[in-house]
Motif scaffolding. Sequence first.
Motif, PDB file in Angstrom:
ATOM      1  N   ASP A   1      30.222  47.493  34.760  1.00 61.08           N
ATOM      2  CA  ASP A   1      28.965  47.078  35.373  1.00 61.08           C
ATOM      3  C   ASP A   1      29.223  45.713  36.011  1.00 61.08           C
ATOM      4  OD1 ASP A   1      26.356  46.785  36.158  1.00 61.08           O
ATOM      5  OD2 ASP A   1      25.585  46.338  34.164  1.00 61.08           O
ATOM      6  N   SER A   2      29.808  45.731  37.198  1.00 65.48           N
ATOM      7  CA  SER A   2      30.190  44.513  37.899  1.00 65.48           C
ATOM      8  C   SER A   2      29.504  44.456  39.254  1.00 65.48           C
ATOM      9  CB  SER A   2      31.702  44.465  38.123  1.00 65.48           C
ATOM     10  OG  SER A   2      32.383  44.530  36.904  1.00 65.48           O
ATOM     11  N   ASP A   3      29.324  43.262  39.760  1.00 61.74           N
ATOM     12  CA  ASP A   3      28.755  43.060  41.091  1.00 61.74           C
ATOM     13  C   ASP A   3      29.689  42.134  41.850  1.00 61.74           C
ATOM     14  OD1 ASP A   3      27.225  42.748  43.346  1.00 61.74           O
ATOM     15  OD2 ASP A   3      25.687  41.522  42.388  1.00 61.74           O
ATOM     16  N   LEU A   4      30.493  42.719  42.736  1.00 58.38           N
ATOM     17  CA  LEU A   4      31.406  41.923  43.546  1.00 58.38           C
ATOM     18  C   LEU A   4      30.673  41.455  44.800  1.00 58.38           C
ATOM     19  CD1 LEU A   4      34.655  44.039  43.213  1.00 58.38           C
ATOM     20  CD2 LEU A   4      33.984  42.000  41.946  1.00 58.38           C
ATOM     21  N   GLU A   5      30.841  40.177  45.127  1.00 62.39           N
ATOM     22  CA  GLU A   5      30.149  39.571  46.265  1.00 62.39           C
ATOM     23  C   GLU A   5      31.167  38.874  47.162  1.00 62.39           C
ATOM     24  OE1 GLU A   5      26.561  36.404  46.793  1.00 62.39           O
ATOM     25  OE2 GLU A   5      28.161  35.826  45.418  1.00 62.39           O
ATOM     26  N   VAL A   6      31.055  39.129  48.475  1.00 63.00           N
ATOM     27  CA  VAL A   6      31.868  38.386  49.438  1.00 63.00           C
ATOM     28  C   VAL A   6      31.127  37.094  49.764  1.00 63.00           C
ATOM     29  CG1 VAL A   6      32.829  38.355  51.768  1.00 63.00           C
ATOM     30  CG2 VAL A   6      32.904  40.463  50.414  1.00 63.00           C
ATOM     31  N   VAL A   7      31.818  35.977  49.612  1.00 61.39           N
ATOM     32  CA  VAL A   7      31.238  34.664  49.905  1.00 61.39           C
ATOM     33  C   VAL A   7      31.741  34.236  51.283  1.00 61.39           C
ATOM     34  CG1 VAL A   7      31.103  32.253  49.169  1.00 61.39           C
ATOM     35  CG2 VAL A   7      31.174  34.085  47.456  1.00 61.39           C
ATOM     36  N   GLN A   8      30.817  33.862  52.161  1.00 62.91           N
ATOM     37  CA  GLN A   8      31.189  33.481  53.520  1.00 62.91           C
ATOM     38  C   GLN A   8      31.921  32.148  53.529  1.00 62.91           C
ATOM     39  OE1 GLN A   8      27.999  33.364  56.374  1.00 62.91           O
ATOM     40  NE2 GLN A   8      29.334  32.594  57.993  1.00 62.91           N
ATOM     41  N   LEU A   9      33.131  32.161  54.078  1.00 56.48           N
ATOM     42  CA  LEU A   9      33.930  30.952  54.270  1.00 56.48           C
ATOM     43  C   LEU A   9      34.495  30.991  55.686  1.00 56.48           C
ATOM     44  CD1 LEU A   9      36.049  30.640  50.992  1.00 56.48           C
ATOM     45  CD2 LEU A   9      34.130  29.235  51.687  1.00 56.48           C
ATOM     46  N   ASP A  10      34.224  29.971  56.466  1.00 59.07           N
ATOM     47  CA  ASP A  10      34.770  29.904  57.818  1.00 59.07           C
ATOM     48  C   ASP A  10      36.144  29.243  57.773  1.00 59.07           C
ATOM     49  OD1 ASP A  10      32.430  31.004  58.819  1.00 59.07           O
ATOM     50  OD2 ASP A  10      31.512  29.054  59.225  1.00 59.07           O
ATOM     51  N   PRO A  11      37.108  29.778  58.547  1.00 59.56           N
ATOM     52  CA  PRO A  11      38.436  29.152  58.580  1.00 59.56           C
ATOM     53  C   PRO A  11      38.394  27.833  59.351  1.00 59.56           C
ATOM     54  CG  PRO A  11      38.325  30.946  60.146  1.00 59.56           C
ATOM     55  CD  PRO A  11      37.029  30.968  59.390  1.00 59.56           C
ATOM     56  N   ASP A  12      39.443  27.049  59.196  1.00 62.94           N
ATOM     57  CA  ASP A  12      39.565  25.813  59.972  1.00 62.94           C
ATOM     58  C   ASP A  12      39.640  26.169  61.457  1.00 62.94           C
ATOM     59  OD1 ASP A  12      39.566  24.215  57.714  1.00 62.94           O
ATOM     60  OD2 ASP A  12      41.763  24.198  57.571  1.00 62.94           O
TER      61      ASP A  12
ATOM     62  N   VAL B   1      36.091  36.534  47.134  1.00 62.68           N
ATOM     63  CA  VAL B   1      35.271  37.521  46.426  1.00 62.68           C
ATOM     64  C   VAL B   1      34.955  36.994  45.038  1.00 62.68           C
ATOM     65  CG1 VAL B   1      35.200  39.871  45.501  1.00 62.68           C
ATOM     66  CG2 VAL B   1      36.263  39.435  47.718  1.00 62.68           C
ATOM     67  N   ASP B   2      33.681  37.062  44.656  1.00 68.11           N
ATOM     68  CA  ASP B   2      33.207  36.559  43.364  1.00 68.11           C
ATOM     69  C   ASP B   2      32.675  37.732  42.545  1.00 68.11           C
ATOM     70  OD1 ASP B   2      32.466  34.716  41.410  1.00 68.11           O
ATOM     71  OD2 ASP B   2      30.522  34.315  42.334  1.00 68.11           O
ATOM     72  N   ASN B   3      32.961  37.768  41.234  1.00 73.98           N
ATOM     73  CA  ASN B   3      32.395  38.780  40.352  1.00 73.98           C
ATOM     74  C   ASN B   3      31.155  38.183  39.686  1.00 73.98           C
ATOM     75  OD1 ASN B   3      31.725  40.759  38.533  1.00 73.98           O
ATOM     76  ND2 ASN B   3      33.638  40.690  37.382  1.00 73.98           N
ATOM     77  N   LEU B   4      29.979  38.669  40.086  1.00 74.06           N
ATOM     78  CA  LEU B   4      28.727  38.180  39.520  1.00 74.06           C
ATOM     79  C   LEU B   4      28.429  38.803  38.160  1.00 74.06           C
ATOM     80  CD1 LEU B   4      26.558  38.205  42.773  1.00 74.06           C
ATOM     81  CD2 LEU B   4      27.843  36.307  41.768  1.00 74.06           C
ATOM     82  N   GLY B   5      29.277  39.773  37.734  1.00 76.72           N
ATOM     83  CA  GLY B   5      29.143  40.354  36.401  1.00 76.72           C
ATOM     84  C   GLY B   5      28.056  41.393  36.290  1.00 76.72           C
ATOM     85  N   PRO B   6      27.675  41.718  35.081  1.00 75.23           N
ATOM     86  CA  PRO B   6      27.999  41.003  33.851  1.00 75.23           C
ATOM     87  C   PRO B   6      29.354  41.360  33.250  1.00 75.23           C
ATOM     88  CG  PRO B   6      26.491  42.790  33.339  1.00 75.23           C
ATOM     89  CD  PRO B   6      26.685  42.794  34.843  1.00 75.23           C
ATOM     90  N   ASP B   7      30.010  42.431  33.716  1.00 74.48           N
ATOM     91  CA  ASP B   7      31.265  42.873  33.097  1.00 74.48           C
ATOM     92  C   ASP B   7      32.488  42.415  33.886  1.00 74.48           C
ATOM     93  OD1 ASP B   7      29.723  44.257  31.270  1.00 74.48           O
ATOM     94  OD2 ASP B   7      30.076  46.228  32.153  1.00 74.48           O
ATOM     95  N   THR B   8      33.646  42.453  33.211  1.00 69.77           N
ATOM     96  CA  THR B   8      34.946  42.327  33.862  1.00 69.77           C
ATOM     97  C   THR B   8      35.210  43.621  34.613  1.00 69.77           C
ATOM     98  OG1 THR B   8      35.783  40.857  32.136  1.00 69.77           O
ATOM     99  CG2 THR B   8      37.428  42.093  33.386  1.00 69.77           C
ATOM    100  N   THR B   9      35.835  43.542  35.788  1.00 75.25           N
ATOM    101  CA  THR B   9      36.107  44.765  36.548  1.00 75.25           C
ATOM    102  C   THR B   9      37.089  45.651  35.778  1.00 75.25           C
ATOM    103  OG1 THR B   9      37.884  43.719  37.806  1.00 75.25           O
ATOM    104  CG2 THR B   9      35.677  43.687  38.798  1.00 75.25           C
TER     105      THR B   9
END
Length: 191
Positions: free
Chosen positions: A61-72, A86-94
Amino acid sequence: MAAVTAGCAVAMLATGPSWALRRPEPRPAVDVVAPGAPGAPGAPGAPEASTLPALAAKPSDSDLEVVQLDPDPAPPGGTTTIHAFVDNLGPDTTASPFTVVVTLPEGVTPHGPYFPKDCEVFQNGHRVRCVFGAGLRSGRSATALVPVDVSSDLAPGTYQGWVAVRSADDRNADNDRAPFDLKVVEPVQDS
């Protein structure tokens, strides 16, 4: 390592983070034997085929989220690096591998080395795919690094690309894709 018993089989589970640097290696669940070969099901003296169902890891039960980051920013003919975060918002480990795909703007081409090192370029250099193994804990992140070359023909301006993540564990598709803005800037003039 922890041992888990399922019927007659024993599985070893890694307790450390296996996702950090390597791609999961697919392994067949059973030996593959050509029909009619010694030991093949139906061959004389061969054991009967198993009727037990194949066991697969239950998705977490994981929620993976792409976080916007602009390159230089980079000038025409220059280089920069895309950070696919990519961030795992959880609640579980993938419990399953996940794939990060970077879609590049026109006029921008990838070049290695990548992180992880086994990322693959596809769609005529328009996309890069990076696979991370299971084990990304809740509250943790993973980043694919994709160095790129900016075409010398690109005019200064902002060019949009995308980062996406896919996983059998991900229960929320609404945050699986985010854009990034690559700014192409005028070259610095030496005085």
